[in-house]
Design a protein around this motif. Structure first.
Motif, short mmCIF file in Angstrom:
data_model
loop_
_atom_site.label_atom_id
_atom_site.label_comp_id
_atom_site.label_asym_id
_atom_site.label_seq_id
_atom_site.Cartn_x
_atom_site.Cartn_y
_atom_site.Cartn_z
N ILE A 1 -17.85 -27.88 -9.40
CA ILE A 1 -16.40 -27.99 -9.62
C ILE A 1 -15.76 -28.81 -8.50
CG2 ILE A 1 -14.23 -26.70 -9.74
CD1 ILE A 1 -15.96 -26.43 -12.26
N VAL A 2 -16.13 -28.55 -7.27
CA VAL A 2 -15.56 -29.29 -6.14
C VAL A 2 -15.91 -30.77 -6.26
CG1 VAL A 2 -15.68 -29.59 -3.63
CG2 VAL A 2 -15.48 -27.30 -4.59
N LYS A 3 -17.15 -31.08 -6.62
CA LYS A 3 -17.54 -32.47 -6.81
C LYS A 3 -16.73 -33.12 -7.95
CE LYS A 3 -21.47 -35.54 -7.67
NZ LYS A 3 -20.60 -36.60 -7.98
N GLN B 1 -14.38 -22.62 -12.62
CA GLN B 1 -15.74 -22.08 -12.69
C GLN B 1 -15.88 -21.15 -13.89
OE1 GLN B 1 -16.03 -20.86 -8.29
NE2 GLN B 1 -18.13 -20.79 -9.04
N ASP B 2 -14.94 -20.24 -14.05
CA ASP B 2 -14.98 -19.29 -15.16
C ASP B 2 -14.92 -20.01 -16.50
OD1 ASP B 2 -15.09 -17.17 -13.41
OD2 ASP B 2 -12.95 -16.70 -13.57
N ASP C 1 -14.22 -36.27 -7.45
CA ASP C 1 -14.53 -37.53 -8.13
C ASP C 1 -13.40 -38.05 -9.02
OD1 ASP C 1 -16.98 -37.53 -6.91
OD2 ASP C 1 -18.10 -36.87 -8.67
N LEU C 2 -12.36 -37.24 -9.23
CA LEU C 2 -11.25 -37.66 -10.09
C LEU C 2 -10.48 -38.81 -9.51
CD1 LEU C 2 -9.85 -34.31 -11.41
CD2 LEU C 2 -11.17 -35.98 -12.67
N ALA D 1 -3.82 -23.14 -2.47
CA ALA D 1 -4.49 -22.23 -3.41
C ALA D 1 -5.59 -22.94 -4.18
CB ALA D 1 -3.47 -21.61 -4.35
N ALA D 2 -6.26 -23.86 -3.55
CA ALA D 2 -7.32 -24.62 -4.21
C ALA D 2 -8.46 -23.71 -4.66
CB ALA D 2 -7.84 -25.72 -3.30
#
Length: 56
Positions: free
Chosen positions: A49-51, A39-40, A55-56, A30-31
């Motif tokens: 957001i994906v980046k 995003q919201d 990067d975490l 459920a990514a």
């Protein structure tokens, strides 16, 4: 998501104080739901957001 999600959640909450535990609920497969919530909440694009998560 790679790595320990609890550590990643902690980093996100430190960086973005407005995020809550409910915003950061991640279940396997459920990514897209997680990305949509972020995003919201953060007002960023899906790509950003994906980046951020990668990067975490």
């Amino acid at each position: 998501m790679k790595g320990d999600w609890n550590v990643s959640k902690g980093k996100l909450k430190q960086q973005y104080a407005q995020l809550t535990d409910d915003d950061l609920v991640y279940t396997e497969g459920a990514a897209d739901d997680l990305v949509g919530r972020l995003q919201d909440k953060l007002g960023k694009s899906k790509r950003e957001i994906v980046k951020l998560l990668n990067d975490l």
